[in-house]
Motif scaffolding. Structure first.
Motif, short mmCIF file in Angstrom:
data_model
loop_
_atom_site.label_atom_id
_atom_site.label_comp_id
_atom_site.label_asym_id
_atom_site.label_seq_id
_atom_site.Cartn_x
_atom_site.Cartn_y
_atom_site.Cartn_z
N LYS A 60 -20.19 38.37 23.06
CA LYS A 60 -19.16 37.34 23.07
C LYS A 60 -19.58 36.13 23.89
O LYS A 60 -19.46 34.97 23.44
CB LYS A 60 -17.86 37.93 23.63
N THR A 106 -18.23 40.54 17.49
CA THR A 106 -17.06 39.91 18.11
C THR A 106 -15.74 40.64 17.84
O THR A 106 -14.74 40.36 18.50
CB THR A 106 -16.90 38.47 17.59
N ALA A 143 -16.77 31.49 13.06
CA ALA A 143 -15.57 32.02 13.71
C ALA A 143 -14.29 31.59 12.99
O ALA A 143 -13.35 32.37 12.87
CB ALA A 143 -15.52 31.57 15.17
N MET A 203 -13.90 40.13 15.42
CA MET A 203 -12.98 39.04 15.07
C MET A 203 -11.90 39.47 14.08
O MET A 203 -10.74 39.08 14.20
CB MET A 203 -13.78 37.86 14.49
N PHE A 217 -20.36 32.44 22.48
CA PHE A 217 -19.52 31.35 22.97
C PHE A 217 -20.38 30.24 23.57
O PHE A 217 -20.13 29.04 23.35
CB PHE A 217 -18.53 31.86 24.01
N CYS A 221 -11.46 36.57 22.16
CA CYS A 221 -11.74 37.92 21.61
C CYS A 221 -11.69 38.99 22.70
O CYS A 221 -12.14 38.78 23.83
CB CYS A 221 -13.12 37.94 20.95
N LEU A 269 -13.42 32.33 19.65
CA LEU A 269 -14.35 33.29 20.25
C LEU A 269 -13.94 33.64 21.67
O LEU A 269 -14.03 34.80 22.09
CB LEU A 269 -15.76 32.71 20.26
#
Length: 421
Positions: free
Chosen positions: A330, A29, A129, A31, A334, A315, A312
């Motif tokens: 992703k 991701t 997340a 993140m 999600f 992203c 998420l």
């Protein structure tokens, strides 16, 4: 030393798997590279700076969350360091929650099964997340799992120390998320007779200390903003979310969280006036718009049940990896957050109903867990547009209740291996 690792092999394995999973999650991701902060994150950074730099409170965010997240300011840290530090605090709480969850689960089922159920917490994608964001959810979950761990210890050992510790954490939770204040009051009232019997006990000082911190928070709010309250967040939350949606339903308009004149209006007022405006609006809506207020409430609960993780969703492919790989990762993750939210919330509600009706007089710790789940899901109706953020707080307790429920099914015992007491 080898016996130590053998004894705690599942604990070490949980930590290892957790670290591997969050690294893989970050790889898929990106993140940690996003630089996109949740809108509430800036409030938490601001409250930390208020506490450590300006020596004042924040009208919406209580002091305990500020005290934890603002530690870098003690060492000359920058505003950006608060967000980095927040990740490591969340990571420790996330891992610690899995260990506590494992210890709670193995009171009911065999360690191997408890380990597998604990892994289910790790792979609740919405919780993973949130580790990367300066938000309260990860710390809040840890606090409540810790509190219920202490409460379980109390019912096992029948020592007031464990009850005092549990109630202290319940009380302190409102200094992380102010919405816990009614929950904390209920738990304290439920054990008030035991508290009075032990009011001279040294263990009582844990509870007295937590209550004193809440008093400090409320007194600070009174001095700085005018009201003896934990936080003012409930006023703009009601007025800008459920109250606004109810008015939109009344006039046939589509509710928008971004372009919301009511939210703009209430935030333009001082905190003390926000409380008055929201209270008056609530009274009027109960008198003249209660049906639409009820519709807005159920609309919010449904939305909070079916939505995916907003962190998420935002992203972007900043590391320039293969675009198709990033998009698939992703979108799949999600989608998982959406269906986990729907399935886990439904299971949590069903299990809560079962344990509320069946465990009031026996193994009451599971009754209190069911009450906590019900409270959080019902409370979520005051707000919307937050993805799975509200309900994922209940998922660790859903896991515990699910394990407990399955362990009691006679037809599943050969497969489930319930713990023999």
């Amino acid at each position: 030393m080898p016996s130590f690792f053998v004894k705690y092999k599942f604990h070490f394995l949980l930590i290892l798997i957790g670290l591997l999973w969050i690294s893989l999650f970050d790889f898929m991701t990106q993140m940690s590279s996003q630089g996109v902060m949740h809108s509430d994150s800036f409030n938490y950074q601001e409250s930390a700076k208020n506490l450590y730099v300006f020596y004042r409170g924040h009208n919406y965010r209580p002091i305990l969350m500020a005290a934890i997240s603002g530690i870098p300011y003690l060492f000359g840290g920058s505003d950006e360091s608060i967000f980095t530090f927040g990740f490591y605090v969340n990571l420790v709480c996330w891992l610690a929650t899995s260990l506590l969850l494992f210890d709670i689960l193995k009171k009911t089922i065999k360690p191997k099964n408890a380990f597998l159920f604990s892994l289910l917490y790790f792979f609740t994608v919405g919780n993973t997340a949130h580790v990367f964001h300066l938000l309260t959810e990860t710390i809040y979950i840890f606090m409540f799992v810790l509190a219920f761990y202490f409460l379980l210890k109390y019912y096992e050992k029948h020592r007031f120390l464990w009850l005092s510790l549990a109630l202290s954490v319940f009380v302190l939770s409102m200094l992380i998320k102010p919405g816990s204040k009614f929950l904390a009051i209920v738990f304290v009232v439920c054990f008030i007779k035991i508290i009075f019997k032990n009011y001279k006990s040294k263990a009582s000082w844990f509870l007295y200390g937590s209550l004193f911190l809440v008093f400090i928070q409320c007194a600070g709010m009174k001095y700085q903003f005018g009201d003896f309250t934990v936080s003012y967040i409930d006023a703009p939350t009601y007025y800008g979310y459920i109250g606004s949606k109810a008015m939109c339903i009344k006039y046939g308009k589509e509710y928008s969280q971004i372009n919301n004149p009511r939210a703009d209006y209430i935030f333009s007022n001082e905190s003390k006036n926000q409380k008055i405006i929201a209270a008056e609006d609530f009274k009027k809506q109960l008198q003249f718009n209660k049906i639409n207020l009820l519709k807005a409430y159920f609309s919010d609960v449904i939305e909070n049940t079916k939505s995916g993780n907003s962190c998420l969703y935002e992203c972007k492919n900043l590391r320039r990896v293969n675009q198709s790989f990033f998009d698939v990762s992703k979108n799949v993750l999600f989608a998982i957050t959406k269906w986990q939210n729907r399935l886990f919330t439904l299971v949590a509600l069903l299990l809560s109903a079962y344990f509320l009706f069946n465990n009031y007089r026996k193994e009451r710790v599971y009754f209190f867990m069911a009450f906590f789940i019900t409270y959080i899901i019902l409370l979520s109706g005051i707000s919307c547009g937050q993805g799975d953020r509200f309900h994922l707080v209940t998922f660790p307790f859903m896991i515990v209740l699910l394990a407990k429920f399955l362990s009691e099914r006679k037809q599943l015992k050969p497969f489930f291996e319930p713990l023999q007491k």
